[in-house]
Design a protein around this motif. Structure first.
Motif, PDB file in Angstrom:
ATOM      1  N   ILE A  73       0.856  -1.146  -0.204  1.00 43.67           N
ATOM      2  CA  ILE A  73       0.002   0.094   0.150  1.00 43.67           C
ATOM      3  C   ILE A  73       0.917   1.132  -0.183  1.00 43.67           C
ATOM      4  CG2 ILE A  73      -2.084   1.319   1.081  1.00 43.67           C
ATOM      5  CD1 ILE A  73      -2.416  -1.256   2.669  1.00 43.67           C
ATOM      6  N   GLU A  74       1.232   1.862  -1.071  1.00 40.94           N
ATOM      7  CA  GLU A  74       2.274   2.843  -1.301  1.00 40.94           C
ATOM      8  C   GLU A  74       2.168   3.958  -0.475  1.00 40.94           C
ATOM      9  OE1 GLU A  74       5.215   2.920  -3.408  1.00 40.94           O
ATOM     10  OE2 GLU A  74       4.678   1.155  -4.461  1.00 40.94           O
ATOM     11  N   GLU A  75       0.836   4.549  -0.272  1.00 43.20           N
ATOM     12  CA  GLU A  75       0.533   5.803   0.507  1.00 43.20           C
ATOM     13  C   GLU A  75       0.642   5.464   1.919  1.00 43.20           C
ATOM     14  OE1 GLU A  75      -3.413   3.885  -0.343  1.00 43.20           O
ATOM     15  OE2 GLU A  75      -1.484   4.283  -1.464  1.00 43.20           O
ATOM     16  N   ALA A  76       0.827   4.196   2.417  1.00 43.65           N
ATOM     17  CA  ALA A  76       0.827   4.131   3.914  1.00 43.65           C
ATOM     18  C   ALA A  76       2.115   3.339   4.219  1.00 43.65           C
ATOM     19  CB  ALA A  76      -0.474   2.892   4.407  1.00 43.65           C
ATOM     20  N   GLY A  77       2.915   2.823   3.269  1.00 46.55           N
ATOM     21  CA  GLY A  77       4.039   2.017   3.242  1.00 46.55           C
ATOM     22  C   GLY A  77       4.243   0.809   4.104  1.00 46.55           C
ATOM     23  N   ILE A  78       3.158   0.134   3.927  1.00 49.65           N
ATOM     24  CA  ILE A  78       2.734  -1.036   4.680  1.00 49.65           C
ATOM     25  C   ILE A  78       2.092  -2.060   3.603  1.00 49.65           C
ATOM     26  CG2 ILE A  78       2.329  -0.195   6.956  1.00 49.65           C
ATOM     27  CD1 ILE A  78      -0.572  -0.508   6.677  1.00 49.65           C
ATOM     28  N   ALA A  79       2.230  -3.316   4.065  1.00 51.26           N
ATOM     29  CA  ALA A  79       1.792  -4.497   3.085  1.00 51.26           C
ATOM     30  C   ALA A  79       0.147  -4.646   3.474  1.00 51.26           C
ATOM     31  CB  ALA A  79       2.411  -5.628   3.300  1.00 51.26           C
ATOM     32  N   ASP A  80      -0.717  -4.871   2.285  1.00 50.65           N
ATOM     33  CA  ASP A  80      -1.798  -5.795   2.511  1.00 50.65           C
ATOM     34  C   ASP A  80      -1.891  -7.103   3.228  1.00 50.65           C
ATOM     35  OD1 ASP A  80      -3.895  -3.979   1.540  1.00 50.65           O
ATOM     36  OD2 ASP A  80      -3.233  -4.486  -0.444  1.00 50.65           O
ATOM     37  N   ARG A  81      -2.752  -7.728   3.783  1.00 50.13           N
ATOM     38  CA  ARG A  81      -2.659  -8.759   4.312  1.00 50.13           C
ATOM     39  C   ARG A  81      -2.740  -9.966   2.811  1.00 50.13           C
ATOM     40  NH1 ARG A  81      -3.254  -8.601   9.334  1.00 50.13           N
ATOM     41  NH2 ARG A  81      -4.249  -6.645  10.207  1.00 50.13           N
ATOM     42  N   GLY A  82      -1.674 -10.354   2.598  1.00 49.01           N
ATOM     43  CA  GLY A  82      -1.549 -11.347   1.609  1.00 49.01           C
ATOM     44  C   GLY A  82      -0.892 -12.697   1.923  1.00 49.01           C
ATOM     45  N   THR A  83      -1.412 -13.771   1.289  1.00 46.84           N
ATOM     46  CA  THR A  83      -0.675 -14.946   1.631  1.00 46.84           C
ATOM     47  C   THR A  83      -0.466 -15.536   0.086  1.00 46.84           C
ATOM     48  OG1 THR A  83      -2.303 -15.298   3.238  1.00 46.84           O
ATOM     49  CG2 THR A  83      -1.321 -17.375   2.453  1.00 46.84           C
ATOM     50  N   PHE A  84       0.742 -16.164  -0.041  1.00 43.98           N
ATOM     51  CA  PHE A  84       1.226 -16.886  -1.385  1.00 43.98           C
ATOM     52  C   PHE A  84       1.929 -18.192  -1.121  1.00 43.98           C
ATOM     53  CE2 PHE A  84       1.199 -12.067  -1.615  1.00 43.98           C
ATOM     54  CZ  PHE A  84       0.686 -12.136  -2.959  1.00 43.98           C
ATOM     55  N   VAL A  85       1.250 -19.130  -1.661  1.00 48.91           N
ATOM     56  CA  VAL A  85       1.654 -20.396  -1.694  1.00 48.91           C
ATOM     57  C   VAL A  85       2.469 -20.691  -2.830  1.00 48.91           C
ATOM     58  CG1 VAL A  85       1.122 -22.956  -1.494  1.00 48.91           C
ATOM     59  CG2 VAL A  85      -0.156 -21.233  -0.161  1.00 48.91           C
ATOM     60  N   ILE A  86       3.711 -21.090  -2.651  1.00 45.48           N
ATOM     61  CA  ILE A  86       4.628 -21.228  -3.857  1.00 45.48           C
ATOM     62  C   ILE A  86       5.048 -22.832  -3.673  1.00 45.48           C
ATOM     63  CG2 ILE A  86       6.993 -20.646  -4.581  1.00 45.48           C
ATOM     64  CD1 ILE A  86       6.231 -17.924  -2.553  1.00 45.48           C
ATOM     65  N   ASN A  87       5.111 -23.249  -4.788  1.00 48.36           N
ATOM     66  CA  ASN A  87       5.406 -24.747  -5.081  1.00 48.36           C
ATOM     67  C   ASN A  87       7.037 -24.853  -5.037  1.00 48.36           C
ATOM     68  OD1 ASN A  87       6.710 -24.098  -7.595  1.00 48.36           O
ATOM     69  ND2 ASN A  87       4.827 -25.370  -8.768  1.00 48.36           N
ATOM     70  N   PRO A  88       7.647 -25.953  -5.154  1.00 46.53           N
ATOM     71  CA  PRO A  88       9.119 -26.338  -5.232  1.00 46.53           C
ATOM     72  C   PRO A  88       9.834 -25.850  -6.132  1.00 46.53           C
ATOM     73  CG  PRO A  88       8.090 -28.192  -4.065  1.00 46.53           C
ATOM     74  CD  PRO A  88       6.943 -27.478  -4.870  1.00 46.53           C
ATOM     75  N   GLU A  89       9.109 -25.535  -7.325  1.00 46.48           N
ATOM     76  CA  GLU A  89       9.699 -24.952  -8.428  1.00 46.48           C
ATOM     77  C   GLU A  89       9.773 -23.230  -8.116  1.00 46.48           C
ATOM     78  OE1 GLU A  89       7.161 -27.446  -8.779  1.00 46.48           O
ATOM     79  OE2 GLU A  89       8.906 -28.877  -8.616  1.00 46.48           O
ATOM     80  N   GLY A  90       9.060 -22.785  -7.215  1.00 43.33           N
ATOM     81  CA  GLY A  90       9.231 -21.348  -7.169  1.00 43.33           C
ATOM     82  C   GLY A  90       8.270 -20.538  -7.996  1.00 43.33           C
ATOM     83  N   GLN A  91       6.998 -21.372  -8.091  1.00 43.37           N
ATOM     84  CA  GLN A  91       5.778 -20.693  -8.798  1.00 43.37           C
ATOM     85  C   GLN A  91       4.787 -20.498  -7.824  1.00 43.37           C
ATOM     86  OE1 GLN A  91       5.210 -24.099 -11.507  1.00 43.37           O
ATOM     87  NE2 GLN A  91       5.570 -22.578 -13.152  1.00 43.37           N
ATOM     88  N   ILE A  92       4.232 -19.426  -7.896  1.00 47.82           N
ATOM     89  CA  ILE A  92       3.004 -18.959  -6.931  1.00 47.82           C
ATOM     90  C   ILE A  92       1.913 -19.810  -7.475  1.00 47.82           C
ATOM     91  CG2 ILE A  92       1.673 -17.164  -6.423  1.00 47.82           C
ATOM     92  CD1 ILE A  92       3.959 -15.273  -6.808  1.00 47.82           C
ATOM     93  N   LYS A  93       1.163 -20.549  -6.588  1.00 44.59           N
ATOM     94  CA  LYS A  93      -0.039 -21.413  -6.733  1.00 44.59           C
ATOM     95  C   LYS A  93      -1.358 -21.196  -6.324  1.00 44.59           C
ATOM     96  CE  LYS A  93       1.851 -24.510  -9.519  1.00 44.59           C
ATOM     97  NZ  LYS A  93       1.333 -24.172 -10.901  1.00 44.59           N
ATOM     98  N   ILE A  94      -1.084 -20.181  -5.024  1.00 45.68           N
ATOM     99  CA  ILE A  94      -2.481 -19.634  -4.375  1.00 45.68           C
ATOM    100  C   ILE A  94      -2.217 -18.375  -3.825  1.00 45.68           C
ATOM    101  CG2 ILE A  94      -3.820 -20.021  -2.465  1.00 45.68           C
ATOM    102  CD1 ILE A  94      -3.146 -23.203  -2.554  1.00 45.68           C
ATOM    103  N   VAL A  95      -3.200 -17.499  -4.166  1.00 43.66           N
ATOM    104  CA  VAL A  95      -2.844 -16.185  -3.681  1.00 43.66           C
ATOM    105  C   VAL A  95      -4.194 -15.785  -3.044  1.00 43.66           C
ATOM    106  CG1 VAL A  95      -2.897 -13.653  -4.619  1.00 43.66           C
ATOM    107  CG2 VAL A  95      -1.535 -15.463  -5.677  1.00 43.66           C
ATOM    108  N   GLU A  96      -4.272 -15.081  -1.680  1.00 45.54           N
ATOM    109  CA  GLU A  96      -5.221 -14.769  -1.176  1.00 45.54           C
ATOM    110  C   GLU A  96      -4.912 -13.423  -0.327  1.00 45.54           C
ATOM    111  OE1 GLU A  96      -7.530 -15.819   3.077  1.00 45.54           O
ATOM    112  OE2 GLU A  96      -5.958 -17.120   2.509  1.00 45.54           O
ATOM    113  N   LEU A  97      -5.779 -12.555  -0.749  1.00 44.99           N
ATOM    114  CA  LEU A  97      -5.727 -10.989  -0.232  1.00 44.99           C
ATOM    115  C   LEU A  97      -6.687 -10.798   0.743  1.00 44.99           C
ATOM    116  CD1 LEU A  97      -4.368  -9.383  -3.611  1.00 44.99           C
ATOM    117  CD2 LEU A  97      -2.979 -10.001  -1.355  1.00 44.99           C
TER     118      LEU A  97
END
Length: 187
Positions: A112-136
């Motif tokens: 969140i650029e104007e606040a300098g903080i991150a949203d509540r984001g969850t990322f599940v990454i497989n062993p190959e380094g690919q993002i498989k699940i995103v939750e915001l």
């Protein structure tokens, strides 16, 4: 570019982990399943409930071969101070990454650029380094570790069983689907 199935972008940062400051990069996310769990800030209200929930379920994540990385735009020094002063945060065994430069938050498109903080984001990454699940989630809505575990089990199942998919509310051991022309209009 869509984030699902994309590769994690390069980063280097310092984390507080098991009483030490350690370097972490995108290379650490490869070779195993990983969760990158962004939260707005240390010393807040909803964040410790989420991080504590992950800590309470950490053994089950580890049993699945999953490492968790908590990330906020605070520094690793702040993570240590929070760990040392909060009973809830004190039980955390996974790395807490500091992102004061916002590189990681921008890489995952949660800053969140104007606040300098991150949203509540969850990322599940497989062993190959690919993002498989995103939750915001909105800042006022906390996440649930048990639901995250269910999603990881489904992602791992699908990865191990090409041609099968997990329907809504799927739980480990339940029936999956094999998409085909025969299923169209019958579910």
């Amino acid at each position: 570019m869509p984030i699902i199935n994309s590769q994690v972008k390069p980063f280097k940062a310092t984390a507080y982990h098991q009483g030490k400051f350690v370097e972490v990069s995108e290379a650490d996310l490869k070779g195993k399943w990983s969760v990158v769990f962004f939260y707005p800030a240390d010393f807040t209200f909803v964040c410790p409930t989420e991080l504590g929930d992950l800590a309470d379920n950490y053994a089950e994540f580890k049993d699945l071969g999953v490492e968790i990385y908590g990330v906020s735009t605070d520094t690793h020094f702040t993570h240590k101070a929070w760990h040392d002063t909060s009973d809830t945060i004190g039980k955390i065994q996974y790395p807490l990454i500091g992102d004061p430069t916002h590189v990681i938050s921008r890489n995952f498109d949660v800053l969140i650029e104007e606040a300098g903080i991150a949203d509540r984001g969850t990322f599940v990454i497989n062993p190959e380094g690919q993002i498989k699940i995103v939750e915001l989630n909105d800042g006022g809505v906390g996440r649930d570790a048990s639901e995250l575990l269910r999603k990881i089990k489904a992602a791992q199942y699908v990865a191990a069983h090409p041609g099968e998919v997990c329907p809504a509310k799927w739980k480990e051991g339940e029936a999956t689907l094999a998409p085909s022309l025969d299923l169209v209009g019958k579910i």
